[in-house]
Scaffold this motif. Sequence first.
Motif, PDB file in Angstrom:
ATOM      1  N   ASP A   1      30.702  44.767  34.938  1.00 37.49           N
ATOM      2  CA  ASP A   1      31.543  43.554  35.107  1.00 37.49           C
ATOM      3  C   ASP A   1      31.334  43.482  36.602  1.00 37.49           C
ATOM      4  OD1 ASP A   1      32.765  41.473  35.958  1.00 37.49           O
ATOM      5  OD2 ASP A   1      33.617  41.235  33.760  1.00 37.49           O
ATOM      6  N   HIS A   2      31.026  43.533  37.450  1.00 36.27           N
ATOM      7  CA  HIS A   2      31.380  43.202  38.578  1.00 36.27           C
ATOM      8  C   HIS A   2      32.327  41.900  39.608  1.00 36.27           C
ATOM      9  CE1 HIS A   2      32.049  45.768  42.861  1.00 36.27           C
ATOM     10  NE2 HIS A   2      30.991  45.400  42.944  1.00 36.27           N
ATOM     11  N   SER A   3      32.879  40.900  38.407  1.00 39.57           N
ATOM     12  CA  SER A   3      33.763  40.272  39.326  1.00 39.57           C
ATOM     13  C   SER A   3      33.255  38.892  39.067  1.00 39.57           C
ATOM     14  CB  SER A   3      34.750  40.386  40.319  1.00 39.57           C
ATOM     15  OG  SER A   3      33.418  40.337  41.729  1.00 39.57           O
ATOM     16  N   VAL A   4      33.651  38.088  39.189  1.00 34.70           N
ATOM     17  CA  VAL A   4      32.700  36.770  39.477  1.00 34.70           C
ATOM     18  C   VAL A   4      32.643  36.387  41.565  1.00 34.70           C
ATOM     19  CG1 VAL A   4      33.859  33.728  39.383  1.00 34.70           C
ATOM     20  CG2 VAL A   4      34.356  35.406  38.151  1.00 34.70           C
ATOM     21  N   HIS A   5      33.303  36.437  42.359  1.00 35.90           N
ATOM     22  CA  HIS A   5      33.446  36.230  43.456  1.00 35.90           C
ATOM     23  C   HIS A   5      33.232  37.275  44.673  1.00 35.90           C
ATOM     24  CE1 HIS A   5      35.234  32.396  41.519  1.00 35.90           C
ATOM     25  NE2 HIS A   5      33.987  31.734  41.837  1.00 35.90           N
TER      26      HIS A   5
ATOM     27  N   GLU B   1      40.929  35.676  35.995  1.00 39.29           N
ATOM     28  CA  GLU B   1      40.108  34.550  36.528  1.00 39.29           C
ATOM     29  C   GLU B   1      38.954  35.181  36.704  1.00 39.29           C
ATOM     30  OE1 GLU B   1      42.050  31.562  38.958  1.00 39.29           O
ATOM     31  OE2 GLU B   1      42.829  31.485  37.618  1.00 39.29           O
ATOM     32  N   GLU B   2      38.918  36.232  37.791  1.00 36.16           N
ATOM     33  CA  GLU B   2      37.236  37.416  38.023  1.00 36.16           C
ATOM     34  C   GLU B   2      36.977  37.962  36.823  1.00 36.16           C
ATOM     35  OE1 GLU B   2      36.259  37.105  41.263  1.00 36.16           O
ATOM     36  OE2 GLU B   2      37.194  35.594  42.017  1.00 36.16           O
ATOM     37  N   ILE B   3      37.716  39.120  35.984  1.00 34.98           N
ATOM     38  CA  ILE B   3      37.160  39.740  35.458  1.00 34.98           C
ATOM     39  C   ILE B   3      37.214  39.203  34.133  1.00 34.98           C
ATOM     40  CG2 ILE B   3      37.906  42.025  34.500  1.00 34.98           C
ATOM     41  CD1 ILE B   3      39.861  42.062  36.756  1.00 34.98           C
ATOM     42  N   VAL B   4      37.802  38.674  33.471  1.00 41.81           N
ATOM     43  CA  VAL B   4      37.650  38.486  32.085  1.00 41.81           C
ATOM     44  C   VAL B   4      36.174  37.014  32.416  1.00 41.81           C
ATOM     45  CG1 VAL B   4      38.334  37.457  30.008  1.00 41.81           C
ATOM     46  CG2 VAL B   4      39.282  38.618  31.029  1.00 41.81           C
ATOM     47  N   PRO B   5      36.103  36.464  32.971  1.00 46.23           N
ATOM     48  CA  PRO B   5      34.751  35.288  33.308  1.00 46.23           C
ATOM     49  C   PRO B   5      33.295  35.657  33.523  1.00 46.23           C
ATOM     50  CG  PRO B   5      36.750  33.998  34.156  1.00 46.23           C
ATOM     51  CD  PRO B   5      37.269  35.684  34.042  1.00 46.23           C
TER      52      PRO B   5
ATOM     53  N   PRO C   1      30.657  47.684  28.679  1.00 48.29           N
ATOM     54  CA  PRO C   1      31.084  48.249  28.355  1.00 48.29           C
ATOM     55  C   PRO C   1      32.385  48.861  29.972  1.00 48.29           C
ATOM     56  CG  PRO C   1      29.068  49.670  27.998  1.00 48.29           C
ATOM     57  CD  PRO C   1      29.399  48.755  28.890  1.00 48.29           C
ATOM     58  N   TRP C   2      32.419  48.787  30.335  1.00 50.67           N
ATOM     59  CA  TRP C   2      32.773  49.093  32.176  1.00 50.67           C
ATOM     60  C   TRP C   2      33.042  47.981  33.201  1.00 50.67           C
ATOM     61  CZ3 TRP C   2      28.246  51.531  31.202  1.00 50.67           C
ATOM     62  CH2 TRP C   2      28.613  52.262  30.396  1.00 50.67           C
ATOM     63  N   PHE C   3      34.178  48.035  33.730  1.00 51.73           N
ATOM     64  CA  PHE C   3      34.405  46.746  34.953  1.00 51.73           C
ATOM     65  C   PHE C   3      34.125  47.970  36.219  1.00 51.73           C
ATOM     66  CE2 PHE C   3      37.792  45.581  37.739  1.00 51.73           C
ATOM     67  CZ  PHE C   3      37.028  44.383  38.248  1.00 51.73           C
ATOM     68  N   ARG C   4      34.225  47.464  37.415  1.00 50.00           N
ATOM     69  CA  ARG C   4      33.897  48.221  38.520  1.00 50.00           C
ATOM     70  C   ARG C   4      34.355  47.250  39.416  1.00 50.00           C
ATOM     71  NH1 ARG C   4      28.792  51.114  41.441  1.00 50.00           N
ATOM     72  NH2 ARG C   4      30.005  52.997  39.889  1.00 50.00           N
ATOM     73  N   ALA C   5      35.914  47.044  39.785  1.00 57.02           N
ATOM     74  CA  ALA C   5      36.235  46.526  41.304  1.00 57.02           C
ATOM     75  C   ALA C   5      35.912  46.230  42.410  1.00 57.02           C
ATOM     76  CB  ALA C   5      38.268  46.352  41.122  1.00 57.02           C
ATOM     77  N   PRO C   6      36.043  45.309  42.737  1.00 51.78           N
ATOM     78  CA  PRO C   6      34.984  44.998  44.303  1.00 51.78           C
ATOM     79  C   PRO C   6      35.672  46.296  45.608  1.00 51.78           C
ATOM     80  CG  PRO C   6      34.904  42.604  42.889  1.00 51.78           C
ATOM     81  CD  PRO C   6      36.096  43.433  42.514  1.00 51.78           C
ATOM     82  N   GLY C   7      35.131  46.599  46.667  1.00 50.84           N
ATOM     83  CA  GLY C   7      35.509  48.234  47.491  1.00 50.84           C
ATOM     84  C   GLY C   7      36.026  48.881  46.387  1.00 50.84           C
ATOM     85  N   GLY C   8      36.722  48.786  44.999  1.00 49.09           N
ATOM     86  CA  GLY C   8      36.646  49.799  44.479  1.00 49.09           C
ATOM     87  C   GLY C   8      39.225  49.202  44.615  1.00 49.09           C
ATOM     88  N   GLY C   9      38.990  48.259  44.351  1.00 47.59           N
ATOM     89  CA  GLY C   9      40.733  47.581  44.370  1.00 47.59           C
ATOM     90  C   GLY C   9      41.435  47.799  42.954  1.00 47.59           C
TER      91      GLY C   9
END
Length: 352
Positions: free
Chosen positions: A222-226, A241-245, A261-269
């Motif tokens: 998962d790399h967020s919605v926007h 709202e960016e992660i789960v949807p 299995p993973w989530f990566r925050a945009p820009g490593g935030g």
Amino acid sequence: MSSLEPVTRSFPAPSRHAPAARKRRGALRSACAALLVVAVVSGCGTAQGALQASTPPSAPPAAPSGATVTPPGGSGPSEPPSAPTAPGTRPPAGSDAAAAPSATAPGRTPGAPRPGSPQPAPGAPTAGTPTAGTPTTGTPPAQPAPPPAAPGVSAALVAGTAHGGRTVALTFDDGPGPATGQVLDVLAQYGARATFCQIGPQAAANPAMVKRILAAGHRLCDHSVHHPQPFAALSHDRQVEEIVPARDMIVRAGGAGTEVPWFRAPGGGFTAANQQVAAAAGMRPLTWTVDTRDWSRPGVPAIVASVQRGLRPGGVVLMHDGGGDRSQTVAALRQLLPWLTAQGYGFDFPAV
């Protein structure tokens, strides 16, 4: 005249003016006496004034309760002293407190309401007075408790491969995009596995590509919605709202049984809070150890050199298959895969 003849003294006859002279002398004596009395009285008064000036005045006697007091030299009686004014209340009109200058506004007493403003009801708390159960000014509101992590899912950052040793995890962000198919082709040529960190709406718009990724044995992230940045500066609710949807969009695009299995925050935030949100949604937060910066299109040699210089056994390499022209990434991948194989690296997934 002989010496034996008796001497006879003669006196002048009384004058007719004698009584008038006596009257004048009497009047003069009376005037002198009057002048002496005046001089004595004046001297006594001057002496008394000098004595009073050199003597400190004594305190005036206390006035009986309820009696008015006339100040010396005043033109009329003054008001008796008033009782102290309670905080937050307006002093009576005409009192010293009402006439005293205010530190906040001319004619106002600190804490008193402005003229014409609504008066608080009896017993109501005044402004600036904390009440029981009410947070005081400056105290931040309580934050909601973070959701618990899914069973068996850690909120700690992942920065290594699942098996360690001389392995490498290749990751591709911001897809699926026009270059995703080419990346899949190169990976298949060398038998390499990779993890694709996808933008939710792009996965929803390309479900066939998501299914192809899964069918080739690769994994999803998962790399967020926007892809907002800086991601860590977003409010807690916005990050949720960016992660789960986004995860839900990727799952629907992949079909039944799809795992993320993973989530990566945009820009490593990453923050402790959004890592916990990801873990509660069943995803480990995934970072990297080698950033190729291929998104900036620095040239194929620069992309290759960044991996050759920075990779260590068990490392995670960051590249991109979406978000723009990725022709340099595809060309660099064609050089890196045979080099990695020659260095004895195996291809692995990130730790879970």
